[in-house]
Design an enzyme around this catalytic site. Structure first.
Site, PDB file in Angstrom:
ATOM      1  CB  SER A 155      84.812  51.736 -56.067  1.00  0.00           C
ATOM      2  OG  SER A 155      85.402  50.907 -56.317  1.00  0.00           O
ATOM      3  CE1 TYR A 168      89.782  54.677 -54.980  1.00  0.00           C
ATOM      4  CE2 TYR A 168      88.809  51.832 -55.320  1.00  0.00           C
ATOM      5  CZ  TYR A 168      88.976  53.273 -56.058  1.00  0.00           C
ATOM      6  OH  TYR A 168      87.529  53.798 -56.748  1.00  0.00           O
TER       7      TYR A 168
HETATM    8  N1  LIG Z   1      87.908  53.201 -63.568  1.00  0.00           N
HETATM    9  C1  LIG Z   1      87.723  52.918 -62.729  1.00  0.00           C
HETATM   10  O1  LIG Z   1      87.879  51.251 -62.792  1.00  0.00           O
HETATM   11  C2  LIG Z   1      86.974  52.728 -60.842  1.00  0.00           C
HETATM   12  C3  LIG Z   1      85.827  52.041 -60.690  1.00  0.00           C
HETATM   13  C4  LIG Z   1      85.425  52.788 -59.676  1.00  0.00           C
HETATM   14  C5  LIG Z   1      85.423  53.577 -58.193  1.00  0.00           C
HETATM   15  N2  LIG Z   1      86.356  55.014 -59.739  1.00  0.00           N
HETATM   16  C6  LIG Z   1      86.228  56.103 -59.069  1.00  0.00           C
HETATM   17  O2  LIG Z   1      85.343  57.285 -60.047  1.00  0.00           O
HETATM   18  C7  LIG Z   1      86.744  57.753 -59.878  1.00  0.00           C
HETATM   19  C8  LIG Z   1      86.385  59.017 -61.630  1.00  0.00           C
HETATM   20  O3  LIG Z   1      87.761  57.909 -60.980  1.00  0.00           O
HETATM   21  P1  LIG Z   1      88.344  57.702 -62.618  1.00  0.00           P
HETATM   22  O4  LIG Z   1      87.613  55.954 -63.101  1.00  0.00           O
HETATM   23  O5  LIG Z   1      87.557  58.455 -63.611  1.00  0.00           O
HETATM   24  O6  LIG Z   1      89.427  57.833 -62.814  1.00  0.00           O
HETATM   25  P2  LIG Z   1      90.820  58.794 -63.012  1.00  0.00           P
HETATM   26  O7  LIG Z   1      90.841  59.021 -65.118  1.00  0.00           O
HETATM   27  O8  LIG Z   1      92.474  58.868 -62.590  1.00  0.00           O
HETATM   28  O9  LIG Z   1      90.058  60.515 -62.917  1.00  0.00           O
HETATM   29  C9  LIG Z   1      90.284  60.930 -61.660  1.00  0.00           C
HETATM   30  C10 LIG Z   1      89.947  62.519 -61.453  1.00  0.00           C
HETATM   31  O10 LIG Z   1      89.938  62.785 -60.194  1.00  0.00           O
HETATM   32  C11 LIG Z   1      91.928  64.086 -60.045  1.00  0.00           C
HETATM   33  N3  LIG Z   1      91.713  64.153 -59.339  1.00  0.00           N
HETATM   34  C12 LIG Z   1      92.570  63.175 -58.171  1.00  0.00           C
HETATM   35  N4  LIG Z   1      93.828  63.696 -57.328  1.00  0.00           N
HETATM   36  C13 LIG Z   1      93.199  64.742 -57.508  1.00  0.00           C
HETATM   37  C14 LIG Z   1      93.150  65.930 -56.753  1.00  0.00           C
HETATM   38  N5  LIG Z   1      94.121  66.080 -55.446  1.00  0.00           N
HETATM   39  N6  LIG Z   1      92.927  67.205 -56.579  1.00  0.00           N
HETATM   40  C15 LIG Z   1      91.914  67.329 -57.476  1.00  0.00           C
HETATM   41  N7  LIG Z   1      91.672  66.660 -58.715  1.00  0.00           N
HETATM   42  C16 LIG Z   1      91.360  65.565 -58.504  1.00  0.00           C
HETATM   43  C17 LIG Z   1      91.888  63.996 -61.498  1.00  0.00           C
HETATM   44  O11 LIG Z   1      92.108  65.450 -61.947  1.00  0.00           O
HETATM   45  P3  LIG Z   1      93.448  65.689 -61.731  1.00  0.00           P
HETATM   46  O12 LIG Z   1      94.785  65.001 -61.720  1.00  0.00           O
HETATM   47  O13 LIG Z   1      93.960  67.225 -63.611  1.00  0.00           O
HETATM   48  O14 LIG Z   1      93.948  66.550 -60.807  1.00  0.00           O
HETATM   49  C18 LIG Z   1      90.983  63.060 -62.316  1.00  0.00           C
HETATM   50  O15 LIG Z   1      90.200  63.976 -62.942  1.00  0.00           O
HETATM   51  C19 LIG Z   1      87.162  57.773 -59.002  1.00  0.00           C
HETATM   52  O16 LIG Z   1      86.263  58.369 -57.429  1.00  0.00           O
HETATM   53  C20 LIG Z   1      87.562  56.596 -58.465  1.00  0.00           C
HETATM   54  O17 LIG Z   1      88.076  56.316 -57.130  1.00  0.00           O
HETATM   55  C21 LIG Z   1      87.065  54.197 -60.387  1.00  0.00           C
END
Ligand SMILES: NC(=O)c1ccc[n+]([C@@H]2O[C@H](COP(=O)([O-])OP(=O)(O)OC[C@H]3O[C@@H](n4cnc5c(N)ncnc54)[C@H](OP(=O)(O)O)[C@@H]3O)[C@@H](O)[C@H]2O)c1
Length: 273
Positions: A155, A168
């Protein structure tokens, strides 16, 4: 939650063939992970999709098998548990995964002392522990094969402490430093490790973390562009990818700011008014 492997689905244009490559994506049930699955399937990759929400993974797997003719498998796993991580490690140890995308992760917002401690530790287990174990399991076969790519999702919060998202920010700092270390180790073995550091992206992340999107006025990049930049970076063997001009500026400027200023700016975005 028990880990379960679903059978392979192959669409009409499928076929093994010597050119077949397989990618394993964690957190493929929404947001960036789903987008990684779509773009890798469009590039001809067979897919192993891992997350907890099996219904969503099944739907995506069937759609991509049908539309793109790729083979798809689903792993229903909770990667914050040892059993969930072990199931994915076992799949990686078959040795046919050419790309691992360690994407699953979540954030929590608030003052650390007021947040439920078990949830904070679950965040560390998922964002750090699972990512480290899966990177290890992937490298065990990628290094001797002298090919393979890992994309670890960190991130923009990895570049400085993030008050009000302290856990985080610290987990993502681990991901960035760990991935850069692995990058240097792995490149001589023909393996690339790329750390993706997105700024704000509209996914379910904000809702899960309790982050108010309107507090982040700039830096938003659509998920399609974030993932395209990550895949391009991995193809080029880049160590760190920060999608979006404003975000690259923010990541670079941290190096020149006094540390107390950088952390206060980060904290101002997540403190409740
Ligand atoms: N969106 C942003 O602004 C942003 C910015 C910087 C970095 N990121 C990073 O990008 C990555 C993806 O996040 P996203 O933005 O796509 O958010 P998201 O839509 O909430 O997706 C998160 C994914 O992680 C999975 N997950 C959560 N807990 C889990 C567990 N205990 N076991 C297995 N899978 C799990 C969820 O699937 P299930 O709930 O089905 O398990 C979901 O597929 C993350 O690492 C996040 O920190 C996001």
């Amino acid at each position: 939650m028990a880990a379960k492997v679903k059978g392979t689905a192959r669409g009409p244009a499928g076929g093994e063939g010597p050119g077949k490559r397989t990618a394993l994506i964690t957190g493929a049930s929404s947001g960036l992970g789903e987008q990684f699955a779509r773009q890798l399937a469009a590039g001809g990759y067979d897919l192993v999709l891992a997350a907890r929400r099996k219904d969503r993974l099944d739907r995506l797997a069937a759609e991509l098998a049908e539309q793109r003719g790729v083979a798809t498998e689903v792993l229903e796993v909770d990667l914050s548990t040892p059993a969930g991580v072990a199931a994915v490690e076992e799949r990686l140890r078959r040795g046919d995964i050419e790309m691992l995308v360690n994407n699953a992760g979540f954030g929590t917002r608030g003052e650390f002392h007021a947040l439920p401690p078990d949830r904070e530790l679950q965040e560390i287990d998922l964002n750090v522990r699972a990512l480290a174990r899966l990177s290890h399991a992937a490298l065990e076969s990628m290094v001797p094969a002298r090919r393979g790519a890992i994309i670890n999702v960190a991130s923009l919060g990895a570049f400085q402490p993030v008050p009000y998202m302290s856990t985080y920010g610290a987990t993502k700092a681990f991901v960035l430093h760990f991935s850069e270390g692995l990058y240097e180790e792995a490149k001589k073995h023909g393996v690339t490790v790329t750390c993706l550091c997105p700024g704000p992206v509209k996914t379910e992340f904000q809702q899960v973390a309790g982050v108010r999107a309107e507090r982040m006025a700039v830096g938003w990049v659509p998920p399609e562009k974030v993932v395209a930049a990550a895949l391009k970076g991995a193809r080029r063997g880049q160590a760190v990818v920060v999608p979006g001009g404003m975000n690259r500026l923010a990541a670079a400027s941290v190096k020149f700011l006094p540390r107390f200023v950088a952390r206060r700016i980060a904290g101002a975005m997540f403190r409740e008014p």
